[in-house]
Design an enzyme around this catalytic site. Sequence first.
Site, PDB file in Angstrom:
ATOM      1  N   TYR A  37       1.135  -1.103  -0.086  1.00 50.54           N
ATOM      2  CA  TYR A  37       0.241  -0.011   0.022  1.00 50.54           C
ATOM      3  C   TYR A  37       1.255   0.713  -0.066  1.00 50.54           C
ATOM      4  CZ  TYR A  37      -3.178   3.359   1.309  1.00 50.54           C
ATOM      5  OH  TYR A  37      -4.166   4.452   1.715  1.00 50.54           O
ATOM      6  N   LEU A  84     -30.296  14.135  21.302  1.00 49.22           N
ATOM      7  CA  LEU A  84     -31.500  13.250  21.791  1.00 49.22           C
ATOM      8  C   LEU A  84     -31.376  12.797  23.189  1.00 49.22           C
ATOM      9  CD1 LEU A  84     -29.665   9.914  20.618  1.00 49.22           C
ATOM     10  CD2 LEU A  84     -31.409  11.049  19.481  1.00 49.22           C
ATOM     11  N   GLU A 115     -28.075   1.003  18.600  1.00 47.48           N
ATOM     12  CA  GLU A 115     -26.768   0.986  18.204  1.00 47.48           C
ATOM     13  C   GLU A 115     -25.850   1.274  20.113  1.00 47.48           C
ATOM     14  OE1 GLU A 115     -28.514   3.710  15.071  1.00 47.48           O
ATOM     15  OE2 GLU A 115     -26.589   3.855  14.359  1.00 47.48           O
ATOM     16  N   LYS A 117     -23.469   3.245  22.001  1.00 46.21           N
ATOM     17  CA  LYS A 117     -23.187   5.466  21.728  1.00 46.21           C
ATOM     18  C   LYS A 117     -21.694   5.529  22.284  1.00 46.21           C
ATOM     19  CE  LYS A 117     -24.931   9.620  24.339  1.00 46.21           C
ATOM     20  NZ  LYS A 117     -23.775   9.928  24.019  1.00 46.21           N
ATOM     21  N   ASP A 119     -18.963   7.268  23.760  1.00 46.34           N
ATOM     22  CA  ASP A 119     -18.419   9.056  23.420  1.00 46.34           C
ATOM     23  C   ASP A 119     -17.353   9.815  22.690  1.00 46.34           C
ATOM     24  OD1 ASP A 119     -17.036   9.710  26.970  1.00 46.34           O
ATOM     25  OD2 ASP A 119     -17.690  10.204  25.216  1.00 46.34           O
ATOM     26  N   TYR A 226     -23.619   7.172  11.833  1.00 50.50           N
ATOM     27  CA  TYR A 226     -24.498   6.363  12.220  1.00 50.50           C
ATOM     28  C   TYR A 226     -25.794   7.327  11.860  1.00 50.50           C
ATOM     29  CZ  TYR A 226     -24.664  10.988  14.166  1.00 50.50           C
ATOM     30  OH  TYR A 226     -24.288  12.397  15.653  1.00 50.50           O
ATOM     31  N   LYS A 291     -33.380   3.034  18.715  1.00 58.83           N
ATOM     32  CA  LYS A 291     -33.981   4.450  17.958  1.00 58.83           C
ATOM     33  C   LYS A 291     -35.514   3.356  17.305  1.00 58.83           C
ATOM     34  CE  LYS A 291     -30.006   6.399  16.233  1.00 58.83           C
ATOM     35  NZ  LYS A 291     -29.301   6.203  14.761  1.00 58.83           N
ATOM     36  N   LYS A 315     -28.523   5.941  29.409  1.00 60.74           N
ATOM     37  CA  LYS A 315     -27.064   6.670  29.727  1.00 60.74           C
ATOM     38  C   LYS A 315     -26.620   5.496  30.778  1.00 60.74           C
ATOM     39  CE  LYS A 315     -24.619   9.541  28.490  1.00 60.74           C
ATOM     40  NZ  LYS A 315     -25.064  10.804  28.899  1.00 60.74           N
ATOM     41  N   CYS A 409     -34.496  32.965  54.294  1.00 61.32           N
ATOM     42  CA  CYS A 409     -34.306  32.877  52.858  1.00 61.32           C
ATOM     43  C   CYS A 409     -32.377  33.232  53.702  1.00 61.32           C
ATOM     44  CB  CYS A 409     -34.358  34.238  51.832  1.00 61.32           C
ATOM     45  SG  CYS A 409     -33.059  34.097  50.749  1.00 61.32           S
ATOM     46  N   CYS A 412     -31.410  36.710  51.688  1.00 63.73           N
ATOM     47  CA  CYS A 412     -32.342  38.127  52.192  1.00 63.73           C
ATOM     48  C   CYS A 412     -32.151  38.787  53.196  1.00 63.73           C
ATOM     49  CB  CYS A 412     -32.732  38.525  50.717  1.00 63.73           C
ATOM     50  SG  CYS A 412     -34.511  37.133  51.034  1.00 63.73           S
ATOM     51  N   CYS A 427     -38.119  30.761  49.064  1.00 61.42           N
ATOM     52  CA  CYS A 427     -37.904  32.181  49.608  1.00 61.42           C
ATOM     53  C   CYS A 427     -39.133  33.025  49.016  1.00 61.42           C
ATOM     54  CB  CYS A 427     -36.453  32.992  49.218  1.00 61.42           C
ATOM     55  SG  CYS A 427     -36.965  34.806  49.432  1.00 61.42           S
ATOM     56  N   CYS A 432     -36.354  39.433  46.450  1.00 57.77           N
ATOM     57  CA  CYS A 432     -34.835  38.938  47.281  1.00 57.77           C
ATOM     58  C   CYS A 432     -33.541  39.376  46.337  1.00 57.77           C
ATOM     59  CB  CYS A 432     -34.789  37.732  47.527  1.00 57.77           C
ATOM     60  SG  CYS A 432     -33.372  36.669  48.107  1.00 57.77           S
TER      61      CYS A 432
END
Length: 671
Positions: A37, A84, A115, A117, A119, A226, A291, A315, A409, A412, A427, A432
């Site tokens: 090659y 997504l 499929e 995912k 990273d 994809y 999907k 996930k 709070c 305030c 609050c 505030c």
Amino acid sequence: MNKAEAKSRHRQLCAELHRHNLLYYTHDRPEISDAEYDQLFRELQELEQAHPELVTPASPTLRVGAAPLVQFEPVRHALPMLSLENALNEAELRDFDARVKRFLGREQTVRYVCELKIDGVAVELVYRDRVLAVGSTRGDGATGEGITENLRTIPSIPLVLSGDAPTLLEVRGEVYIDLGDFQTFNQERQEEGLQVFANPRNAAAGSLRQLDSSVTARRPLKIFCYGIGQFSGALPTSHHELLQQLHQWGLRVNLDHTRTFEGIEPVVDYFRQLQDMRDRLPYEIDGLVVKVDELALQRELGEKTRSPRWAIACKFPPRQAVTIVEDIILQVGRTGAITPVAQLRPVEVSGVTVSRASLHNWDEIARLDVKIGDTVIVERAGDVIPDIVRVLMEHRNGSERSVPLPQYCPVCGGPVAKLEGEVVPRCQELSCPARLRESIKHFVSRRAMDIDGLGERTIEQLLRLELIDSVADLYRLTREDLLRCERLADKSADKLLKAIIASKSRPLGRFLFALGIRHVGEHLASLLARHFGSLEEVCRATREELLAIHEIGPQVADSVIDFFAKTRNREILSALQKAGVAPQVETRRGNGPLTGRIFVFTGSLTRLNRKQAQQTVERLGGRASGSVSGKTDWVIAGEAAGSKLAKARELGIRILSEEEFLQMMSEMEKA
């Protein structure tokens, strides 16, 4: 060698090298050795050096990189590269399946394609006449950075498509670096005294954004494709068939781990299997993309503001680390919500140093039984947002301190109330400073009024100098006021004033979103703007009118009514109007030949997508609904229409085909 012979040999070498690249990178069955090659490649290089006029965008020699660029040009995606929606557990995967069936109005099983995912970094490749013409990053989904020269250096991206590839093809893919290559790459950088990358994704992103593509060429980048954007030609019937077609055209697709399943339960099983095999893969994955496989159903499901309804990313449980809670501080948001935030002893989680973690609310504190001084397990939820998941009770020594629910709070000192049905205390003081600061930050943000140059530090100074007391005061600021702020010189002040003036005529939808009405995000704000057409009409809307809008339920309707009923909010709106803030009026839904008429679309449309059909109806004054009822005027039935069509027949509602609908719209637009 004369010019004709050189041209002939150049064409022959290019075709041969493209073929061997395809066999090696896409089909994993090389026919020649690396040395053979390299010999062909060197011959091509020498030929192009002698005859530079032969170099084309499809030349394999472009893999080595071109001259450095000054900057990246913006590239507008013909079709948006949507993000997504995420599912964080198996229950949310099942919820996705239920939503798909509910939207389609069907009870039968849906076929899904799954499929890995990867990273990495999302990119788009545009092939014209089968040659790679433009490459870009995802960017904000609408516009990305043009990185064509850098992408051409990646061996697994074909410069020329093979077979019967269409004349126009926009391909979406994920560029990544194998784990082994990443470790070697980082080791080499360390030996050279260079900063190492935290993880493969960061390394891939940094490599793609090199101004000198010869640097990119030396990075071990790969791609998995994809999906597609625009496409000239007939589409297959399923997404899985589309992936196989991309593979046949020479694009690298991760078919080895792509699966199709009937129903959601086999998908859940596959998700479990992937968690077990995750660490055995040669590259990083952070989940599974699910999907709807049938492309006709994908078109029927359509999309939301930022994501398709027909896909979801499930996930993996995030990576974790052990650290200590050094303090718990209280933050006040623009709606008055008080949230506890853990200050952590800094710890690295998935390549990122984490020093803060959200505790969300006191119910969560009670569930975890977390205290100041505790040793805890922290994780990055979705590999992004830090969370405390467990307290290591065995490390307690008695010095740990609890954080009680606040009565006042922390900013305030005003009264705090925890309303029925809510998990956070709020609050109650409208004035505030923290609420005001956060509401102004939201108002000026890019997706709202987009006042460029008005950052958090400047807002803090304007508040401290008592130059603003509401968002309306922003429009009364003078050049002299701004020059009182540190780090705002003449040019910066002038630029900021221009940005403030420019924001006066933002679209009504963005203005409504900027107001910060509870439960009204970008999508619903745009929906309200299109439906009512003007701010005055939104302010006067009754609960019944709001509930009549598809996608708006009782919670949103009550929130909108409550917002415009408050005296303080009406005063601010009046002040904004006096200051010249005039949101661009949207086309009113009731000003057209379809005023008050309701349409429902069902089945697969072939000549336009669901969103285009709905926009056509709205442009003529009508409204598109997601369900059939006695109030429905027309049902537009596409291919494979289901239960909505049956209900329309049962109720005696007029049914139109897609062709009849288009003819009707055409006649009305001409009238």
